[in-house]
Motif scaffolding. Structure first.
Motif, PDB file in Angstrom:
ATOM      1  N   ALA A  32       0.831  -1.204   0.000  1.00  0.00           N
ATOM      2  CA  ALA A  32       0.000   0.000   0.000  1.00  0.00           C
ATOM      3  C   ALA A  32       0.868   1.257   0.000  1.00  0.00           C
ATOM      4  N   ARG A  33       1.923   1.237   0.791  1.00  0.00           N
ATOM      5  CA  ARG A  33       2.825   2.395   0.847  1.00  0.00           C
ATOM      6  C   ARG A  33       3.490   2.627  -0.510  1.00  0.00           C
ATOM      7  N   ASP A  34       3.843   1.549  -1.207  1.00  0.00           N
ATOM      8  CA  ASP A  34       4.464   1.687  -2.533  1.00  0.00           C
ATOM      9  C   ASP A  34       3.491   2.332  -3.522  1.00  0.00           C
ATOM     10  N   TYR A  35       2.231   1.884  -3.492  1.00  0.00           N
ATOM     11  CA  TYR A  35       1.220   2.482  -4.378  1.00  0.00           C
ATOM     12  C   TYR A  35       1.063   3.975  -4.086  1.00  0.00           C
ATOM     13  N   LEU A  36       1.008   4.328  -2.814  1.00  0.00           N
ATOM     14  CA  LEU A  36       0.819   5.723  -2.436  1.00  0.00           C
ATOM     15  C   LEU A  36       2.030   6.578  -2.805  1.00  0.00           C
ATOM     16  N   ALA A  37       3.219   6.016  -2.641  1.00  0.00           N
ATOM     17  CA  ALA A  37       4.435   6.752  -3.003  1.00  0.00           C
ATOM     18  C   ALA A  37       4.455   7.035  -4.507  1.00  0.00           C
ATOM     19  N   PHE A  38       4.035   6.034  -5.293  1.00  0.00           N
ATOM     20  CA  PHE A  38       3.982   6.231  -6.746  1.00  0.00           C
ATOM     21  C   PHE A  38       2.931   7.273  -7.104  1.00  0.00           C
ATOM     22  N   ALA A  39       1.771   7.201  -6.448  1.00  0.00           N
ATOM     23  CA  ALA A  39       0.707   8.169  -6.713  1.00  0.00           C
ATOM     24  C   ALA A  39       1.180   9.593  -6.432  1.00  0.00           C
ATOM     25  N   THR A  40       1.904   9.763  -5.339  1.00  0.00           N
ATOM     26  CA  THR A  40       2.411  11.094  -4.983  1.00  0.00           C
ATOM     27  C   THR A  40       3.450  11.569  -5.994  1.00  0.00           C
ATOM     28  N   ALA A  63      -1.035   8.792   5.800  1.00  0.00           N
ATOM     29  CA  ALA A  63      -0.863   8.902   7.257  1.00  0.00           C
ATOM     30  C   ALA A  63      -1.218   7.583   7.940  1.00  0.00           C
ATOM     31  N   GLU A  64      -2.310   6.936   7.498  1.00  0.00           N
ATOM     32  CA  GLU A  64      -2.721   5.670   8.103  1.00  0.00           C
ATOM     33  C   GLU A  64      -1.715   4.556   7.816  1.00  0.00           C
ATOM     34  N   ILE A  65      -1.210   4.514   6.585  1.00  0.00           N
ATOM     35  CA  ILE A  65      -0.270   3.457   6.214  1.00  0.00           C
ATOM     36  C   ILE A  65       1.055   3.626   6.949  1.00  0.00           C
ATOM     37  N   GLU A  66       1.530   4.846   7.078  1.00  0.00           N
ATOM     38  CA  GLU A  66       2.772   5.073   7.824  1.00  0.00           C
ATOM     39  C   GLU A  66       2.597   4.645   9.280  1.00  0.00           C
ATOM     40  N   TYR A  67       1.423   4.933   9.816  1.00  0.00           N
ATOM     41  CA  TYR A  67       1.119   4.550  11.202  1.00  0.00           C
ATOM     42  C   TYR A  67       1.061   3.023  11.333  1.00  0.00           C
ATOM     43  N   ILE A  68       0.403   2.354  10.373  1.00  0.00           N
ATOM     44  CA  ILE A  68       0.304   0.891  10.390  1.00  0.00           C
ATOM     45  C   ILE A  68       1.689   0.254  10.255  1.00  0.00           C
ATOM     46  N   GLY A  70       4.337   1.341  11.415  1.00  0.00           N
ATOM     47  CA  GLY A  70       5.159   1.642  12.576  1.00  0.00           C
ATOM     48  C   GLY A  70       5.950   2.929  12.477  1.00  0.00           C
ATOM     49  N   ASN A  71       5.742   3.673  11.394  1.00  0.00           N
ATOM     50  CA  ASN A  71       6.432   4.953  11.222  1.00  0.00           C
ATOM     51  C   ASN A  71       5.589   6.079  11.828  1.00  0.00           C
ATOM     52  N   TRP A  72       5.417   6.029  13.139  1.00  0.00           N
ATOM     53  CA  TRP A  72       4.505   6.948  13.813  1.00  0.00           C
ATOM     54  C   TRP A  72       4.913   8.404  13.644  1.00  0.00           C
ATOM     55  N   GLN A  73       6.202   8.649  13.710  1.00  0.00           N
ATOM     56  CA  GLN A  73       6.664  10.038  13.624  1.00  0.00           C
ATOM     57  C   GLN A  73       6.314  10.638  12.265  1.00  0.00           C
ATOM     58  N   HIS A  74       6.588   9.876  11.208  1.00  0.00           N
ATOM     59  CA  HIS A  74       6.249  10.358   9.864  1.00  0.00           C
ATOM     60  C   HIS A  74       4.742  10.508   9.714  1.00  0.00           C
ATOM     61  N   SER A  75       4.003   9.573  10.263  1.00  0.00           N
ATOM     62  CA  SER A  75       2.543   9.644  10.215  1.00  0.00           C
ATOM     63  C   SER A  75       2.040  10.913  10.901  1.00  0.00           C
ATOM     64  N   GLN A  76       2.592  11.215  12.057  1.00  0.00           N
ATOM     65  CA  GLN A  76       2.154  12.405  12.794  1.00  0.00           C
ATOM     66  C   GLN A  76       2.491  13.685  12.052  1.00  0.00           C
ATOM     67  N   VAL A  77       3.627  13.693  11.365  1.00  0.00           N
ATOM     68  CA  VAL A  77       3.985  14.863  10.548  1.00  0.00           C
ATOM     69  C   VAL A  77       2.930  15.063   9.456  1.00  0.00           C
ATOM     70  N   LEU A  78       2.560  13.964   8.782  1.00  0.00           N
ATOM     71  CA  LEU A  78       1.534  14.031   7.731  1.00  0.00           C
ATOM     72  C   LEU A  78       0.193  14.479   8.285  1.00  0.00           C
ATOM     73  N   VAL A  79      -0.166  13.942   9.452  1.00  0.00           N
ATOM     74  CA  VAL A  79      -1.450  14.279  10.065  1.00  0.00           C
ATOM     75  C   VAL A  79      -1.504  15.760  10.429  1.00  0.00           C
ATOM     76  N   LYS A  80      -0.476  16.238  11.095  1.00  0.00           N
ATOM     77  CA  LYS A  80      -0.478  17.639  11.537  1.00  0.00           C
ATOM     78  C   LYS A  80      -0.429  18.601  10.353  1.00  0.00           C
ATOM     79  N   THR A 104      -3.765   6.121  21.764  1.00  0.00           N
ATOM     80  CA  THR A 104      -4.281   4.961  22.491  1.00  0.00           C
ATOM     81  C   THR A 104      -3.265   3.823  22.497  1.00  0.00           C
ATOM     82  N   LEU A 105      -2.687   3.536  21.336  1.00  0.00           N
ATOM     83  CA  LEU A 105      -1.705   2.456  21.252  1.00  0.00           C
ATOM     84  C   LEU A 105      -0.446   2.772  22.054  1.00  0.00           C
ATOM     85  N   ALA A 106      -0.158   4.051  22.212  1.00  0.00           N
ATOM     86  CA  ALA A 106       1.015   4.461  23.001  1.00  0.00           C
ATOM     87  C   ALA A 106       0.666   4.596  24.481  1.00  0.00           C
TER      88      ALA A 106
END
Length: 199
Positions: A32-40, A63-68, A70-80, A104-106
């Protein structure tokens, strides 16, 4: 990289976004991350102005895929980043919901509850946590709510809600179940009662 036409590029972005969603459902987050990277990468510059709904979906999935993954920091950057650029309360709450799940997971339950309450308030969802436990027990005893509890199809129907506001509210409430159960029974009962009232 020979795709020049703007229309073709946008179509490819849409196809890769859909493929990413399917890969996520099939528990293949790396794909999924590969598809999204190509789309971007292939997205034309104008997409950020002309196709804002598509950009919103693309950012949310990233943001969801980065979080899934385990790249929480990158996910949070995208979210914010996306929260700051949200066009309305529903878009903002969609990204805040990702943070609620991460907190919650943290085991950062207080942060999850605080953000969840703020998001629900922005969606005009009545989640009055200042009310006592008796109030929410009475809500659960309400005949209409009891009918909802007894309906096995009720929870499935909640997923098909036409109202986007209620859909994202239900997602936030589901993510609040665990933190409220850990922190305060009154909040947990309020969460369940609010979900049942929305469903």
């Amino acid at each position: 990289e020979l795709i020049v036409e703007r229309h073709d590029r946008i179509k490819l972005v849409e196809l890769n976004l859909e493929a990413a969603k399917q890969a996520k459902e099939q528990m293949k987050p790396n794909l999924a991350r590969d598809y999204l990277a190509f789309a971007t990468r292939i997205a034309p510059e104008e997409i950020w102005v002309d196709c804002q709904d598509l950009v919103f979906e693309l950012h949310k999935e990233q943001a969801e895929i980065e979080y899934i993954n385990g790249n929480w920091q990158h996910s949070q950057v995208l979210v914010k980043f996306s929260i700051d650029r949200a066009r309305n309360a529903i878009e903002r709450a969609s990204f805040e919901n990702i943070l609620v799940a991460q907190y919650t997971l943290a085991a950062q339950y207080d942060r999850a509850i605080e953000l969840g309450q703020k998001s629900l308030q922005s969606l005009n969802i009545d989640f009055s946590t200042n009310r006592g436990l008796d109030f929410w027990k009475n809500e659960l005893a309400n005949p209409e709510v009891q009918k909802a509890i007894l309906s096995s199809e009720n929870w499935q129907e909640a997923q098909k809600m036409a109202d986007s506001r209620e859909k994202i509210a239900m997602k936030i409430l589901r993510n609040l179940e665990s933190p409220t159960a850990f922190v305060e029974p009154r909040l947990f009962v309020a969460t369940i009662a609010t979900m049942l009232k929305l469903s």
